[in-house]
Design a protein around this motif. Sequence first.
Motif, PDB file in Angstrom:
ATOM      1  N   ILE A   1      -2.976   5.795  -2.549  1.00  0.00           N
ATOM      2  CA  ILE A   1      -3.029   5.969  -4.000  1.00  0.00           C
ATOM      3  C   ILE A   1      -3.111   4.599  -4.671  1.00  0.00           C
ATOM      4  O   ILE A   1      -2.829   3.573  -4.045  1.00  0.00           O
ATOM      5  CB  ILE A   1      -1.787   6.725  -4.524  1.00  0.00           C
ATOM      6  CG1 ILE A   1      -0.521   5.867  -4.312  1.00  0.00           C
ATOM      7  CG2 ILE A   1      -1.659   8.088  -3.882  1.00  0.00           C
ATOM      8  CD1 ILE A   1       0.678   6.350  -5.086  1.00  0.00           C
ATOM      9  N   LYS A   2      -3.500   4.614  -5.922  1.00  0.00           N
ATOM     10  CA  LYS A   2      -3.510   3.379  -6.702  1.00  0.00           C
ATOM     11  C   LYS A   2      -2.074   2.974  -6.985  1.00  0.00           C
ATOM     12  O   LYS A   2      -1.255   3.801  -7.406  1.00  0.00           O
ATOM     13  CB  LYS A   2      -4.272   3.589  -8.009  1.00  0.00           C
ATOM     14  CG  LYS A   2      -4.321   2.348  -8.887  1.00  0.00           C
ATOM     15  CD  LYS A   2      -5.062   2.642 -10.186  1.00  0.00           C
ATOM     16  CE  LYS A   2      -5.065   1.415 -11.090  1.00  0.00           C
ATOM     17  NZ  LYS A   2      -5.746   1.687 -12.386  1.00  0.00           N
ATOM     18  N   ASN A   3      -1.764   1.701  -6.752  1.00  0.00           N
ATOM     19  CA  ASN A   3      -0.400   1.239  -6.995  1.00  0.00           C
ATOM     20  C   ASN A   3      -0.038   1.390  -8.470  1.00  0.00           C
ATOM     21  O   ASN A   3      -0.731   0.847  -9.338  1.00  0.00           O
ATOM     22  CB  ASN A   3      -0.235  -0.220  -6.578  1.00  0.00           C
ATOM     23  CG  ASN A   3      -0.248  -0.399  -5.076  1.00  0.00           C
ATOM     24  OD1 ASN A   3      -0.060   0.543  -4.323  1.00  0.00           O
ATOM     25  ND2 ASN A   3      -0.482  -1.620  -4.622  1.00  0.00           N
ATOM     26  N   PRO A   4       1.023   2.120  -8.770  1.00  0.00           N
ATOM     27  CA  PRO A   4       1.425   2.309 -10.175  1.00  0.00           C
ATOM     28  C   PRO A   4       2.002   1.025 -10.759  1.00  0.00           C
ATOM     29  O   PRO A   4       2.678   0.258 -10.060  1.00  0.00           O
ATOM     30  CB  PRO A   4       2.477   3.407 -10.093  1.00  0.00           C
ATOM     31  CG  PRO A   4       3.045   3.271  -8.712  1.00  0.00           C
ATOM     32  CD  PRO A   4       1.919   2.818  -7.835  1.00  0.00           C
TER      33      PRO A   4
ATOM     34  N   LYS B   1       0.928   5.416   0.342  1.00  0.00           N
ATOM     35  CA  LYS B   1       0.225   6.649   0.682  1.00  0.00           C
ATOM     36  C   LYS B   1       1.111   7.844   0.330  1.00  0.00           C
ATOM     37  O   LYS B   1       2.333   7.798   0.527  1.00  0.00           O
ATOM     38  CB  LYS B   1      -0.110   6.702   2.173  1.00  0.00           C
ATOM     39  CG  LYS B   1      -1.169   5.734   2.639  1.00  0.00           C
ATOM     40  CD  LYS B   1      -1.478   5.942   4.129  1.00  0.00           C
ATOM     41  CE  LYS B   1      -2.534   4.982   4.640  1.00  0.00           C
ATOM     42  NZ  LYS B   1      -2.825   5.194   6.078  1.00  0.00           N
TER      43      LYS B   1
ATOM     44  N   GLU C   1       3.531   5.665 -14.833  1.00  0.00           N
ATOM     45  CA  GLU C   1       2.390   5.847 -13.948  1.00  0.00           C
ATOM     46  C   GLU C   1       2.822   6.473 -12.623  1.00  0.00           C
ATOM     47  O   GLU C   1       2.102   7.296 -12.049  1.00  0.00           O
ATOM     48  CB  GLU C   1       1.689   4.510 -13.704  1.00  0.00           C
ATOM     49  CG  GLU C   1       0.898   3.987 -14.890  1.00  0.00           C
ATOM     50  CD  GLU C   1       0.167   2.701 -14.556  1.00  0.00           C
ATOM     51  OE1 GLU C   1      -0.059   2.429 -13.350  1.00  0.00           O
ATOM     52  OE2 GLU C   1      -0.162   1.947 -15.482  1.00  0.00           O
ATOM     53  N   TRP C   2       3.983   6.064 -12.126  1.00  0.00           N
ATOM     54  CA  TRP C   2       4.487   6.629 -10.888  1.00  0.00           C
ATOM     55  C   TRP C   2       4.766   8.123 -11.046  1.00  0.00           C
ATOM     56  O   TRP C   2       4.387   8.933 -10.177  1.00  0.00           O
ATOM     57  CB  TRP C   2       5.742   5.901 -10.444  1.00  0.00           C
ATOM     58  CG  TRP C   2       6.434   6.496  -9.248  1.00  0.00           C
ATOM     59  CD1 TRP C   2       7.665   7.076  -9.210  1.00  0.00           C
ATOM     60  CD2 TRP C   2       5.921   6.571  -7.912  1.00  0.00           C
ATOM     61  NE1 TRP C   2       7.961   7.508  -7.942  1.00  0.00           N
ATOM     62  CE2 TRP C   2       6.892   7.214  -7.123  1.00  0.00           C
ATOM     63  CE3 TRP C   2       4.733   6.170  -7.317  1.00  0.00           C
ATOM     64  CZ2 TRP C   2       6.728   7.465  -5.771  1.00  0.00           C
ATOM     65  CZ3 TRP C   2       4.559   6.415  -5.967  1.00  0.00           C
ATOM     66  CH2 TRP C   2       5.545   7.057  -5.203  1.00  0.00           C
TER      67      TRP C   2
ATOM     68  N   THR D   1       0.867  -1.172   0.000  1.00  0.00           N
ATOM     69  CA  THR D   1       0.000   0.000   0.000  1.00  0.00           C
ATOM     70  C   THR D   1       0.904   1.222   0.000  1.00  0.00           C
ATOM     71  O   THR D   1       1.896   1.273   0.727  1.00  0.00           O
ATOM     72  CB  THR D   1      -0.921   0.027   1.229  1.00  0.00           C
ATOM     73  OG1 THR D   1      -1.886  -1.019   1.117  1.00  0.00           O
ATOM     74  CG2 THR D   1      -1.657   1.354   1.336  1.00  0.00           C
TER      75      THR D   1
ATOM     76  N   THR E   1       1.587   9.974 -11.070  1.00  0.00           N
ATOM     77  CA  THR E   1       1.024  10.037  -9.719  1.00  0.00           C
ATOM     78  C   THR E   1       1.691  11.137  -8.909  1.00  0.00           C
ATOM     79  O   THR E   1       1.013  11.904  -8.194  1.00  0.00           O
ATOM     80  CB  THR E   1       1.212   8.689  -8.998  1.00  0.00           C
ATOM     81  OG1 THR E   1       0.489   7.670  -9.724  1.00  0.00           O
ATOM     82  CG2 THR E   1       0.692   8.754  -7.574  1.00  0.00           C
TER      83      THR E   1
END
Length: 266
Positions: A246-249, A240, A254-255, A238, A258
């Motif tokens: 947040i949604k796991n990249p 945060k 994607e990271w 997980t 984010t």
Amino acid sequence: MSKRNSQAAKTAARERLRQERERQAKRDKAKRQVVVACSIVGVLAVAGGIGYFVVQNSKPTGWDKAAEAKVVLPANSSGKDGTTVLIGDSKSDKVVHLYEDPRCPACASMEQGLGETINKGMKDGDYKLSFTLGTFLDNNLSGEGSKNALSALGAALDVSTDAFIDYKGALFSAEHHPDESTDKFADDSYLIKVADTVDALKGNKKFQDSVKNGTFDPWAMRMSDSFQKAKDVESTPTIKIDDKVIKNPGSVEEWNKTLKDAGIGK
């Protein structure tokens, strides 16, 4: 043969038969007593075995004792019982908080794909990194590898924050991370073998002694308890950002997106 002699013979025969029946009855009684006695012994043995098993399993384990023992705080930790691990010199108030379990395959996958990128953002000063590590997989799968690895991570943190980061990466690496059903991290010698791939820990006797002696076992149990109490954490990994899940990249791209959405970075 006279009639009298014949009658005497019959009488003698009946007497022998009576005596034989009495002897047989005594033998049968003796056998029944032996069977009953053996049965009682067997039942008592089984009951005793079950009782022994229950007693043995109700005895506190080394980890149960560690949970009640005095905590030795690793250097570079802070907060109650040293369960706050906050790394980085960022002047920003942004914090990326990772929740992981050492035996977790998804954590290993994330570390292998994004670990260097996440660490670089911390080193570049974009944010600080915070870690809370759990051991729930030991309960789900049986074993003690998560707890033992967490204790070893405490020993690495006691050496330096860089040693902690690099050792965590080594434990989660494709080369060293075992299948979650294999309790390989329960073996101190394996944890030390992995540590020998980390410059700050290679041949480090203080670190090795801490692992072998369980110096940071109580700390690991407090950290695990902190994980259990964490809000909004239902699985690992997980992530945060500023205490928001947040949604796991799934990729570096994607990271980075984010982080941008969270107002982090250039």
